[in-house]
Design a protein around this motif. Structure first.
Motif, PDB file in Angstrom:
ATOM      1  N   UNK A 118      -3.713   0.746 -11.157  1.00  0.00           N
ATOM      2  CA  UNK A 118      -2.473   1.486 -11.417  1.00  0.00           C
ATOM      3  C   UNK A 118      -1.534   0.777 -12.381  1.00  0.00           C
ATOM      4  N   UNK A 119      -1.524  -0.542 -12.357  1.00  0.00           N
ATOM      5  CA  UNK A 119      -0.631  -1.300 -13.236  1.00  0.00           C
ATOM      6  C   UNK A 119      -1.344  -1.517 -14.565  1.00  0.00           C
ATOM      7  N   UNK A 120      -0.804  -0.926 -15.625  1.00  0.00           N
ATOM      8  CA  UNK A 120      -1.492  -0.924 -16.919  1.00  0.00           C
ATOM      9  C   UNK A 120      -0.828  -1.823 -17.960  1.00  0.00           C
ATOM     10  N   UNK A 121       0.389  -2.283 -17.683  1.00  0.00           N
ATOM     11  CA  UNK A 121       1.104  -3.110 -18.659  1.00  0.00           C
ATOM     12  C   UNK A 121       1.473  -4.448 -18.022  1.00  0.00           C
ATOM     13  N   UNK A 122       1.100  -5.534 -18.696  1.00  0.00           N
ATOM     14  CA  UNK A 122       1.433  -6.877 -18.221  1.00  0.00           C
ATOM     15  C   UNK A 122       2.267  -7.576 -19.282  1.00  0.00           C
ATOM     16  N   UNK A 123       3.477  -7.989 -18.890  1.00  0.00           N
ATOM     17  CA  UNK A 123       4.367  -8.667 -19.815  1.00  0.00           C
ATOM     18  C   UNK A 123       4.604 -10.096 -19.324  1.00  0.00           C
ATOM     19  N   UNK A 124       4.437 -11.060 -20.228  1.00  0.00           N
ATOM     20  CA  UNK A 124       4.606 -12.468 -19.877  1.00  0.00           C
ATOM     21  C   UNK A 124       5.946 -12.966 -20.419  1.00  0.00           C
ATOM     22  N   UNK A 125       6.733 -13.557 -19.534  1.00  0.00           N
ATOM     23  CA  UNK A 125       8.067 -14.054 -19.874  1.00  0.00           C
ATOM     24  C   UNK A 125       8.011 -15.575 -19.942  1.00  0.00           C
ATOM     25  N   UNK A 126       8.078 -16.098 -21.160  1.00  0.00           N
ATOM     26  CA  UNK A 126       8.038 -17.553 -21.336  1.00  0.00           C
ATOM     27  C   UNK A 126       9.388 -18.158 -20.980  1.00  0.00           C
ATOM     28  N   UNK A 127       9.352 -19.478 -20.701  1.00  0.00           N
ATOM     29  CA  UNK A 127      10.607 -20.190 -20.455  1.00  0.00           C
ATOM     30  C   UNK A 127      11.448 -20.200 -21.732  1.00  0.00           C
ATOM     31  N   UNK A 128      12.759 -20.176 -21.558  1.00  0.00           N
ATOM     32  CA  UNK A 128      13.653 -20.209 -22.712  1.00  0.00           C
ATOM     33  C   UNK A 128      13.730 -21.623 -23.285  1.00  0.00           C
ATOM     34  N   UNK A 129      13.810 -21.719 -24.607  1.00  0.00           N
ATOM     35  CA  UNK A 129      14.074 -23.004 -25.251  1.00  0.00           C
ATOM     36  C   UNK A 129      15.572 -23.291 -25.176  1.00  0.00           C
ATOM     37  N   UNK A 150       0.830  -1.213   0.000  1.00  0.00           N
ATOM     38  CA  UNK A 150       0.000   0.000   0.000  1.00  0.00           C
ATOM     39  C   UNK A 150       0.861   1.258   0.000  1.00  0.00           C
ATOM     40  N   UNK A 151       2.014   1.205   0.679  1.00  0.00           N
ATOM     41  CA  UNK A 151       2.941   2.340   0.683  1.00  0.00           C
ATOM     42  C   UNK A 151       3.451   2.616  -0.728  1.00  0.00           C
ATOM     43  N   UNK A 152       3.778   1.548  -1.442  1.00  0.00           N
ATOM     44  CA  UNK A 152       4.250   1.697  -2.822  1.00  0.00           C
ATOM     45  C   UNK A 152       3.140   2.262  -3.706  1.00  0.00           C
ATOM     46  N   UNK A 153       1.945   1.729  -3.569  1.00  0.00           N
ATOM     47  CA  UNK A 153       0.832   2.175  -4.418  1.00  0.00           C
ATOM     48  C   UNK A 153       0.450   3.629  -4.146  1.00  0.00           C
ATOM     49  N   UNK A 154       0.746   4.106  -2.929  1.00  0.00           N
ATOM     50  CA  UNK A 154       0.376   5.482  -2.596  1.00  0.00           C
ATOM     51  C   UNK A 154       1.171   6.515  -3.397  1.00  0.00           C
ATOM     52  N   UNK A 155       2.319   6.107  -3.929  1.00  0.00           N
ATOM     53  CA  UNK A 155       3.140   7.066  -4.696  1.00  0.00           C
ATOM     54  C   UNK A 155       3.088   6.804  -6.193  1.00  0.00           C
ATOM     55  N   UNK A 156       2.300   5.831  -6.624  1.00  0.00           N
ATOM     56  CA  UNK A 156       2.306   5.451  -8.038  1.00  0.00           C
ATOM     57  C   UNK A 156       1.567   6.432  -8.931  1.00  0.00           C
ATOM     58  N   UNK A 157       0.810   7.347  -8.330  1.00  0.00           N
ATOM     59  CA  UNK A 157       0.070   8.326  -9.130  1.00  0.00           C
ATOM     60  C   UNK A 157       0.798   9.656  -9.286  1.00  0.00           C
ATOM     61  N   UNK A 158       1.913   9.845  -8.534  1.00  0.00           N
ATOM     62  CA  UNK A 158       2.557  11.171  -8.576  1.00  0.00           C
ATOM     63  C   UNK A 158       3.644  11.283  -9.641  1.00  0.00           C
ATOM     64  N   UNK A 159       3.959  10.196 -10.343  1.00  0.00           N
ATOM     65  CA  UNK A 159       4.895  10.273 -11.464  1.00  0.00           C
ATOM     66  C   UNK A 159       6.359  10.326 -11.084  1.00  0.00           C
ATOM     67  N   UNK A 160       6.689  10.170  -9.788  1.00  0.00           N
ATOM     68  CA  UNK A 160       8.093  10.277  -9.380  1.00  0.00           C
ATOM     69  C   UNK A 160       8.872   8.981  -9.601  1.00  0.00           C
ATOM     70  N   UNK A 161       8.165   7.852  -9.648  1.00  0.00           N
ATOM     71  CA  UNK A 161       8.804   6.543  -9.792  1.00  0.00           C
ATOM     72  C   UNK A 161       7.926   5.675 -10.685  1.00  0.00           C
ATOM     73  N   UNK A 162       8.563   4.871 -11.530  1.00  0.00           N
ATOM     74  CA  UNK A 162       7.853   3.823 -12.252  1.00  0.00           C
ATOM     75  C   UNK A 162       8.092   2.517 -11.507  1.00  0.00           C
ATOM     76  N   UNK A 163       7.015   1.800 -11.223  1.00  0.00           N
ATOM     77  CA  UNK A 163       7.118   0.564 -10.438  1.00  0.00           C
ATOM     78  C   UNK A 163       6.888  -0.638 -11.343  1.00  0.00           C
ATOM     79  N   UNK A 164       7.764  -1.623 -11.217  1.00  0.00           N
ATOM     80  CA  UNK A 164       7.594  -2.892 -11.917  1.00  0.00           C
ATOM     81  C   UNK A 164       7.477  -3.990 -10.869  1.00  0.00           C
TER      82      UNK A 164
END
Length: 481
Positions: A372-383, A337-351
Motif C-alpha cells: 500500500x505504501x508506494x512513496x518513500x522519502x528519506x530525510x537527511x540530517x541538516x547541516x 492493521x486497522x489503518x491499513x484496512x482503510x488505505x484502499x478506499x481513498x478516504x485518507x492518505x496515510x503517512x
C-alpha cells in the motif's frame, strides 16, 4: 373543514388560476392590475404543476409578460429560480418549448444556465429534445451563445449531445453542439493550464519555507506536476486511470522536517483535488493503542475518522510493530492493521514516519504495508549551514503569536555566522539527534539572554529588540547544558 375555510381556499385557487391565465394569454394590462391589487400573486403557484406566473409566461413565449414580471417594482419580486413540481425553472420551460426570445430575456436577467431539473437535465438538455422534435435549432443556438455547458450530465449520465438520435437528419445539430463542446474543452484546458501554474507557484512558495531536503523537493515537484497534468488531461475530455492513493513513508531522524512536509503535502493534495481538505491529523502509538482487549480498534477508528478527507500522519510508526512476533499482548499490530484496512478506499492518505532503520522492520515484516505504501522519502540530517538558514527563516516568519514577535537578529548574524556558532557550540551527536529542533530553543534562550544582558535603564529602541551573536552563543550553551 368548515364552510368558511372551503370558500377561502376556493377563492385562493381562483386568484391563482386568474393570474396564471393572464400570464399565459399575454394580458399585460390585466396582469398589472392584478399584481397591483395583490402583490403576493407574483409568485403564486398553480394547484397542479406548482408553477408561478413566470413559468407559465416562459413556456408560452410571452416575452412582454416575462419582462413585466422580472422588472416589477412592487413590494414582491419574481423568483427567477423557482422550480415547479418537476424541478424545472422558467428557463427550463422556455428551453423545452423552443421559446428563444424568452430564454434571451431570462439569461440577460442572469438566470441560472446550468440549473438542473429533478431528472438532472439542464436547459440545454431540454432544448436538444425540442430541436430534435421540431427541427428548429434556434433555442440550442441561443443557449450556446450564452455559453451553456455542453459537458454536463443528467441523472442517466448523459450529456445533451448524447440525447441526439443517430440519424443523418440531425447531423447539423450534432455538429453545432460538438463544435461548441470542442471550443469549451479548449477553454477549460487553458483555464486549467493557468490554474496549474498558479498551483505550482504556490507549491514553490511552500517549499521555500523548507530548508534543505533537495531530493525530496525534486520528488514533490515531479509528483505535483503529474497530478496537475492529469487535471489537464481530464479537462480535455481524455479518460485517464485514477491514481492510487499516495500513501507514503517518511524516513529520518527527529527534527528533519517530516511533520512540516506532511502539512505542505496536505495543502498540495487538497489544492489539486486529491483530498477534500488540507487537514493533517498527527498521531503516535499512545493515541491509537489501548491497554486492554477491544480498546485499540475504536481508538484507532476515531483518529481515522478525524483525518477523513485529509492526511493521517503516524509518527514513530515502527512502535506499532511488536519487537517479537510471539508478543501477543501488544495491540500495536491491531492498530496498524486497522489503518491499513482503510488505505484502499481513498478516504485518507496515510503517512508513516520514523527512524529509517526501525521503519525497515515494518516495511519488510508486513506484506500489506509494502503493497500500500508506494512513496518513500528519506530525510537527511541538516547541516550547520542549513540550520543557520533555518534560523533566519524562522526569525523572518514570526507572527504575533510567536515568542519571538517584535525581535530581530543583528546584521552580523548571517546564516554563515550562525552555522559557525552551531558547529563550535554543539556536538555532532547533538545535531544528529535534534536537527531542526536546535533552532527554536536557541532563539528563545537567546531572547532570555538579551533580557539578562540589558540593564533596566536601557532605552535604546534597537538595542531592546536586537539579538546578537553573543546572545545566540549563550542560548546554545544553555541548551547544551
Amino acid at each position: 373543514m368548515d364552510l368558511q375555510q372551503a370558500l377561502h381556499q376556493r377563492r385562493a385557487r381562483a386568484r391563482a388560476t386568474s393570474v396564471h391565465s393572464l400570464a399565459q394569454a399575454g394580458d399585460v394590462v390585466g396582469l398589472k392590475r392584478k399584481l397591483q391589487e395583490s402583490p403576493a400573486l407574483i409568485n403564486e403557484r398553480n394547484p397542479v404543476m406548482s408553477q408561478t406566473p413566470l413559468h407559465v409566461a416562459a413556456a408560452s413565449n410571452r416575452a412582454e409578460i416575462v419582462k413585466l414580471l422580472l422588472e416589477w417594482e412592487g413590494t414582491e419580486k419574481a423568483e427567477m429560480e423557482s422550480k415547479n413540481m418537476y424541478g424545472e425553472t422558467a428557463l427550463h420551460l422556455a428551453s423545452k418549448n423552443g421559446c428563444s426570445d424568452v430564454a434571451k430575456i431570462l439569461l440577460e436577467g442572469k438566470a441560472n444556465l446550468e440549473a438542473k431539473a429533478g431528472n438532472g437535465m439542464t436547459p440545454l438538455h431540454l432544448a436538444v429534445w425540442y430541436s430534435v422534435k421540431h427541427e428548429d435549432h434556434s433555442i440550442v443556438e441561443t443557449l450556446l451563445h450564452f455559453r451553456a455547458d455542453a459537458s454536463v450530465t443528467d441523472n442517466e449520465g448523459k450529456t445533451p449531445i448524447a440525447h441526439l438520435p443517430k440519424s443523418p437528419s440531425h447531423q447539423k445539430l450534432c455538429a453545432l453542439i460538438q463544435s461548441h463542446l470542442d471550443q469549451q474543452m479548449k477553454e477549460k484546458a487553458m483555464q486549467v493550464c493557468e490554474s496549474s501554474q498558479l498551483k505550482m507557484d504556490a507549491l514553490e512558495a511552500e517549499l521555500q519555507q523548507v530548508i534543505g531536503l533537495h531530493d525530496l523537493k525534486v520528488q514533490l515537484r515531479k509528483w505535483a506536476k503529474g497530478m496537475l497534468l492529469d487535471e489537464r488531461r481530464k479537462a480535455l475530455g481524455l479518460k485517464v486511470a485514477v491514481r492510487r492513493s499516495p500513501h507514503m513513508a517518511f524516513l529520518g531522524n527527529p527534527g528533519t522536517g517530516k511533520t512540516m512536509v506532511a502539512r505542505i503535502l496536505g495543502k498540495l493534495l487538497h489544492m489539486v483535488g486529491v483530498l477534500r481538505t488540507d487537514k493533517v491529523v498527527e498521531v503516535q502509538r499512545t493515541d491509537l493503542v489501548g491497554e486492554f482487549v477491544g480498546h485499540t480498534g475504536p481508538r484507532t477508528r476515531k483518529k481515522i475518522h478525524e483525518a477523513e478527507g485529509g492526511i493521517l500522519f503516524v509518527d514513530e510508526a515502527y512502535r506499532l510493530m511488536p519487537l517479537q512476533k510471539s508478543d501477543d499482548k501488544d495491540y500495536g499490530l491491531e492498530a496498524l492493521e486497522e489503518i491499513m484496512s482503510i488505505m484502499d478506499n481513498g478516504s485518507v492518505v496515510v503517512i508513516f514516519a520514523g527512524y529509517a532503520e526501525p521503519m525497515k522492520r515494518v516495511i519488510t515484516c508486513n506484506e500489506g504495508f509494502s503493497r500500500r505504501v508506494t512513496k518513500y522519502f528519506y530525510f537527511d540530517n541538516f547541516t550547520t549551514q542549513e540550520l543557520g538558514e533555518m534560523a533566519l527563516l524562522k526569525m523572518n516568519a514570526v507572527d504575533i503569536e510567536s515568542l519571538m514577535f517584535g525581535f530581530r537578529l543583528h546584521d552580523n548574524c548571517t546564516a554563515d555566522a550562525i552555522a559557525q556558532l552551531l558547529y563550535v557550540e554543539t556536538t555532532e551527536k547533538q545535531r544528529q539527534v535534534l536537527n531542526g529542533g536546535l533552532v527554536w530553543p536557541m532563539l528563545i534562550n537567546a531572547r532570555e539572554n538579551l533580557d539578562h544582558r540589558l540593564g533596566l535603564d536601557c532605552c535604546d529602541v534597537n538595542e531592546l529588540v536586537t539579538i546578537t551573536s553573543e546572545d545566540l552563543r549563550a542560548g546554545l550553551r544553555l541548551l547544551s547544558s
